[in-house]
Design a protein around this motif. Structure first.
Motif, short mmCIF file in Angstrom:
data_model
loop_
_atom_site.label_atom_id
_atom_site.label_comp_id
_atom_site.label_asym_id
_atom_site.label_seq_id
_atom_site.Cartn_x
_atom_site.Cartn_y
_atom_site.Cartn_z
N PHE A 134 56.58 71.73 12.73
CA PHE A 134 56.84 70.72 13.28
C PHE A 134 58.36 69.96 13.97
CE2 PHE A 134 52.65 70.80 12.33
CZ PHE A 134 51.62 71.48 13.33
N TYR A 137 61.02 74.43 14.09
CA TYR A 137 60.46 75.55 15.57
C TYR A 137 59.98 74.64 16.16
CZ TYR A 137 61.58 78.14 11.01
OH TYR A 137 62.08 78.68 10.30
N ASN A 138 59.03 73.59 16.33
CA ASN A 138 58.32 73.00 18.00
C ASN A 138 58.97 71.33 17.58
OD1 ASN A 138 56.57 73.79 18.80
ND2 ASN A 138 54.98 72.94 17.48
N GLU A 140 58.81 70.53 22.09
CA GLU A 140 57.36 70.77 22.72
C GLU A 140 57.21 69.79 23.13
OE1 GLU A 140 54.38 70.82 20.40
OE2 GLU A 140 52.97 71.19 22.32
N ALA A 175 57.10 75.26 22.90
CA ALA A 175 56.22 75.12 22.58
C ALA A 175 55.92 76.15 21.30
CB ALA A 175 54.84 74.16 22.23
N GLU A 176 56.06 76.70 19.92
CA GLU A 176 55.45 77.75 18.73
C GLU A 176 53.84 77.87 19.06
OE1 GLU A 176 56.72 80.27 17.86
OE2 GLU A 176 58.98 79.74 17.47
N SER A 177 53.30 79.12 18.82
CA SER A 177 51.94 79.10 19.60
C SER A 177 51.92 78.94 18.16
CB SER A 177 51.58 80.91 19.51
OG SER A 177 51.98 81.51 18.15
N LYS A 178 49.95 78.67 17.80
CA LYS A 178 49.33 78.80 16.33
C LYS A 178 49.58 79.54 15.56
CE LYS A 178 45.25 77.16 14.41
NZ LYS A 178 44.90 78.16 13.44
N LYS A 204 52.53 79.30 13.73
CA LYS A 204 52.10 78.98 12.07
C LYS A 204 51.80 80.03 11.14
CE LYS A 204 51.47 74.69 10.37
NZ LYS A 204 50.05 74.39 10.32
#
Ligand SMILES: [Zn+2]
Length: 319
Positions: free
Chosen positions: A105, A108-109, A112, A118-121, A124
């Motif tokens: 968070f 990498y994020n 956002e 934003a990175e995808s779920k 993660k």
């Protein structure tokens, strides 16, 4: 492979790329640099140690060069398989290395909220299947010197890709293991093709790191995701990396000039990524790291100014 007596490079596959883990063997202790993914330690490194008749019990220092999960993911496996190991890292990277949620968070994020990237779920979920955290035993600030039994290494603080990034100078071979401290003009796939942009983030620190490393005139520059750079090839790699930062900064400025209006970071990247490298969608979007870094530099020199668009995202225009 053994690059020079007691200095080993172990390439661990991570999907279409590899992360090179290094071992330096002294008469008393062995030092390991980076831990890859969980499986890198459990399979690739353990098999390599067996093959070369190296002792897992002799591993005393395991250094994470920085807070990325392809460099720290094997930390928990180290705890289980190398009973005498102390896990070490740059102090400023410790919180993210000890907590993968924070790495995801806060690192990498980080784009956002203000920049809409934003990175995808899935990203993660993937991270959580290949990387496992544990505590860091020793935090380095830089300039520490470690005795492996008549063989010394120095810890260099080399920020830019992350704030706490450290590199390791092996005094015997004069090789420097730099992890991801310097990233050329692209990160590479295992076959040498471009994978994604050089994700340096803190530009002025990154430039200082490159100059610092050049000053050592290392016998070789040993990275995590690039081939061996021996002698002049190391200097060339450092020069290429430094020149690339000037190029990207100029492109950011040119793009804002030509646009004649405010652009968000991602709008700028959409317009300019072809001039910055040859990566395909979505790899080029990781230009977010260097581009935001350069926008911050240009802002600090008051060449550009920041405002907010109607969606609440940061946007930039000439000052
Ligand atoms: Zn890496």
């Amino acid at each position: 492979m053994e690059l020079s007596p007691g200095l080993h490079r172990i390439e661990c596959p991570i999907g279409p790329r590899y992360v090179a883990v290094y071992a330096i063997v002294g008469s008393k202790y062995t030092l390991l640099v980076d831990t890859g993914f969980d499986d890198s330690i459990r399979t690739t490194v353990v098999n390599y140690f067996k093959e070369k008749k190296l002792s897992l019990d002799a591993v005393r220092y395991v250094i994470n060069t920085h807070s990325d999960y392809d460099h720290t993911g094997g930390n928990k496996a180290v705890r289980e398989l190398m009973p005498n190991a102390l896990i070490c890292a740059g102090e400023r990277d410790r919180p993210m290395i000890e907590n993968l949620n924070s790495m995801f968070f806060d690192r990498y994020n980080e784009f956002e909220k203000d920049h809409g990237f934003a990175e995808s779920k899935d990203a993660k979920d993937f991270m959580m299947t290949v990387a496992f955290e544990t505590n860091v035993d020793i935090g380095f600030a830089g300039n520490e010197r470690i005795d492996l039994g008549g063989r010394y290494v120095e810890i260099l603080h080399t920020p830019g890709h992350s704030w706490g990034h450290v590199s390791i100078l092996d005094e015997k071979s004069r090789a420097i293991i730099i992890g991801d401290a310097v990233l050329g003009n692209s990160v590479l796939l295992a076959d040498g093709q471009p994978a994604f942009p050089p994700t340096y983030r803190f530009v002025e620190a990154y430039r200082s790191t490159i100059r610092l490393l050049k000053g050592y005139q290392a016998s070789e520059i040993l990275t995590s995701h690039y081939p061996r750079y021996v002698g002049q090839a190391g200097t060339d790699f450092l020069d290429l990396s430094l020149n690339y930062t000037d190029l990207i900064e100029q492109i950011c400025l040119d793009t804002l000039k030509r646009a004649g209006k405010a652009l968000t970071m991602m709008e700028l990247i959409e317009i300019a990524h072809d001039r910055m490298g040859v990566w395909v969608d979505p790899a080029y979007k990781y230009l977010a790291y260097p581009v935001l870094g350069h926008l911050e530099v240009l802002e600090s020199y008051q060449k550009i100014k920041r405002s907010k668009n109607s969606a609440g995202l940061a946007q930039f225009q000439l000052a």
